[in-house]
Scaffold this motif. Structure first.
Motif, mmCIF file in Angstrom:
data_model
loop_
_atom_site.group_PDB
_atom_site.id
_atom_site.type_symbol
_atom_site.label_atom_id
_atom_site.label_comp_id
_atom_site.label_asym_id
_atom_site.label_seq_id
_atom_site.Cartn_x
_atom_site.Cartn_y
_atom_site.Cartn_z
ATOM 1 N N TRP A 50 0.801 -1.205 0.000
ATOM 2 C CA TRP A 50 0.000 0.000 0.000
ATOM 3 C C TRP A 50 0.842 1.266 0.000
ATOM 4 C CZ3 TRP A 50 -4.875 1.050 -1.025
ATOM 5 C CH2 TRP A 50 -5.423 2.264 -0.588
ATOM 6 N N SER A 51 1.967 1.226 0.685
ATOM 7 C CA SER A 51 2.795 2.418 0.855
ATOM 8 C C SER A 51 3.982 2.505 -0.101
ATOM 9 C CB SER A 51 3.310 2.490 2.296
ATOM 10 O OG SER A 51 2.237 2.576 3.222
ATOM 11 N N PHE A 52 4.162 1.526 -0.918
ATOM 12 C CA PHE A 52 5.294 1.543 -1.836
ATOM 13 C C PHE A 52 4.999 0.678 -3.045
ATOM 14 C CE2 PHE A 52 6.890 -2.748 -1.066
ATOM 15 C CZ PHE A 52 6.295 -3.048 0.147
ATOM 16 N N ARG A 53 5.667 0.989 -4.133
ATOM 17 C CA ARG A 53 5.571 0.181 -5.329
ATOM 18 C C ARG A 53 6.955 -0.341 -5.685
ATOM 19 N NH1 ARG A 53 3.537 4.144 -10.024
ATOM 20 N NH2 ARG A 53 2.079 4.757 -8.362
ATOM 21 N N SER A 54 6.990 -1.494 -6.288
ATOM 22 C CA SER A 54 8.250 -2.039 -6.741
ATOM 23 C C SER A 54 8.556 -1.524 -8.141
ATOM 24 C CB SER A 54 8.220 -3.566 -6.730
ATOM 25 O OG SER A 54 7.567 -4.069 -7.875
ATOM 26 N N ASP A 55 9.690 -1.934 -8.666
ATOM 27 C CA ASP A 55 10.097 -1.511 -10.000
ATOM 28 C C ASP A 55 9.619 -2.449 -11.092
ATOM 29 O OD1 ASP A 55 13.321 -0.514 -8.691
ATOM 30 O OD2 ASP A 55 11.491 0.667 -8.925
ATOM 31 N N TYR A 56 8.810 -3.425 -10.722
ATOM 32 C CA TYR A 56 8.438 -4.460 -11.662
ATOM 33 C C TYR A 56 6.966 -4.388 -12.039
ATOM 34 C CZ TYR A 56 12.920 -6.190 -10.102
ATOM 35 O OH TYR A 56 14.254 -6.289 -9.784
ATOM 36 N N TRP A 57 6.735 -4.495 -13.341
ATOM 37 C CA TRP A 57 5.391 -4.453 -13.890
ATOM 38 C C TRP A 57 5.253 -5.467 -15.003
ATOM 39 C CZ3 TRP A 57 2.389 -1.108 -11.199
ATOM 40 C CH2 TRP A 57 3.046 -0.058 -10.514
ATOM 41 N N GLY A 58 4.057 -5.921 -15.203
ATOM 42 C CA GLY A 58 3.772 -6.745 -16.362
ATOM 43 C C GLY A 58 3.351 -5.874 -17.529
ATOM 44 N N GLN A 59 2.797 -6.498 -18.540
ATOM 45 C CA GLN A 59 2.360 -5.760 -19.721
ATOM 46 C C GLN A 59 1.021 -5.067 -19.511
ATOM 47 O OE1 GLN A 59 1.894 -9.020 -19.336
ATOM 48 N NE2 GLN A 59 -0.299 -9.180 -19.789
ATOM 49 N N GLY A 60 0.333 -5.445 -18.455
ATOM 50 C CA GLY A 60 -0.974 -4.891 -18.169
ATOM 51 C C GLY A 60 -2.078 -5.610 -18.919
ATOM 52 N N THR A 61 -3.294 -5.431 -18.449
ATOM 53 C CA THR A 61 -4.457 -5.964 -19.142
ATOM 54 C C THR A 61 -5.510 -4.866 -19.224
ATOM 55 O OG1 THR A 61 -6.053 -7.803 -19.206
ATOM 56 C CG2 THR A 61 -5.488 -6.941 -17.024
ATOM 57 N N GLN A 62 -6.049 -4.688 -20.393
ATOM 58 C CA GLN A 62 -6.961 -3.579 -20.649
ATOM 59 C C GLN A 62 -8.369 -3.902 -20.184
ATOM 60 O OE1 GLN A 62 -6.327 -0.428 -21.978
ATOM 61 N NE2 GLN A 62 -8.483 0.009 -21.473
ATOM 62 N N VAL A 63 -8.934 -2.992 -19.423
ATOM 63 C CA VAL A 63 -10.328 -3.074 -19.008
ATOM 64 C C VAL A 63 -11.069 -1.902 -19.626
ATOM 65 C CG1 VAL A 63 -11.940 -2.921 -17.073
ATOM 66 C CG2 VAL A 63 -9.845 -4.282 -16.867
ATOM 67 N N THR A 64 -12.090 -2.209 -20.375
ATOM 68 C CA THR A 64 -12.905 -1.173 -20.996
ATOM 69 C C THR A 64 -14.353 -1.371 -20.582
ATOM 70 O OG1 THR A 64 -11.417 -1.050 -22.908
ATOM 71 C CG2 THR A 64 -13.615 -0.099 -23.152
ATOM 72 N N VAL A 65 -14.907 -0.365 -19.953
ATOM 73 C CA VAL A 65 -16.294 -0.413 -19.491
ATOM 74 C C VAL A 65 -17.103 0.552 -20.341
ATOM 75 C CG1 VAL A 65 -17.845 -0.229 -17.540
ATOM 76 C CG2 VAL A 65 -15.463 -0.909 -17.177
ATOM 77 N N SER A 66 -17.951 0.000 -21.165
ATOM 78 C CA SER A 66 -18.692 0.821 -22.118
ATOM 79 C C SER A 66 -19.920 0.075 -22.605
ATOM 80 C CB SER A 66 -17.805 1.182 -23.312
ATOM 81 O OG SER A 66 -18.529 1.906 -24.289
ATOM 82 N N SER A 67 -20.932 0.844 -22.978
ATOM 83 C CA SER A 67 -22.119 0.278 -23.595
ATOM 84 C C SER A 67 -21.939 0.115 -25.092
ATOM 85 C CB SER A 67 -23.333 1.174 -23.340
ATOM 86 O OG SER A 67 -23.622 1.268 -21.956
#
Length: 118
Positions: A101-118
């Protein structure tokens, strides 16, 4: 060698649900807290939720409280984000991170896209 692979994103209608997953490797998963972040176009990456290394403690951003649930399975080195009652403003790329909660690491994935739309 830290690897984080997010999955589960997609297109969903407002009010719908998605469950995101993050497969982790390259570190001792159970020794780290885990978090989910999101980043919408033109905005900073923001913390969504965090979970302690045992899974006992969870914390949520205000916008996620009551709608999202973070969980982890240390046996599978996996962290999930159950997203309910989705809103268009939840549209973003979602990332997991081996920080708390108080810190982030230097590592990330490619991410996954979330799109909320009608």
């Amino acid at each position: 060698q830290v690897q984080l692979v997010e999955s589960g994103g997609g297109l969903v209608q407002p009010g719908g649900s998605l469950r995101l997953s993050c497969a982790a490797s390259g570190f001792t998963f159970s020794n780290y807290p885990m978090s989910w972040y999101r980043q919408a176009p033109g905005k900073e990456r923001e913390l969504v939720a965090s979970i302690s290394f045992t899974g006992v403690t969870t914390k949520y951003a205000t916008f996620a409280e009551g709608r999202f649930t973070i969980a982890r399975d240390n046996a599978k080195s996996s962290v999930t984000l159950q997203m309910n009652s989705l809103k268009p403003e939840d549209t973003a790329m979602y990332y997991c991170n081996n920080g708390g909660w108080s810190f982030r690491s230097d590592y990330w994935g490619q991410g996954t896209q979330v799109t909320v739309s009608s």
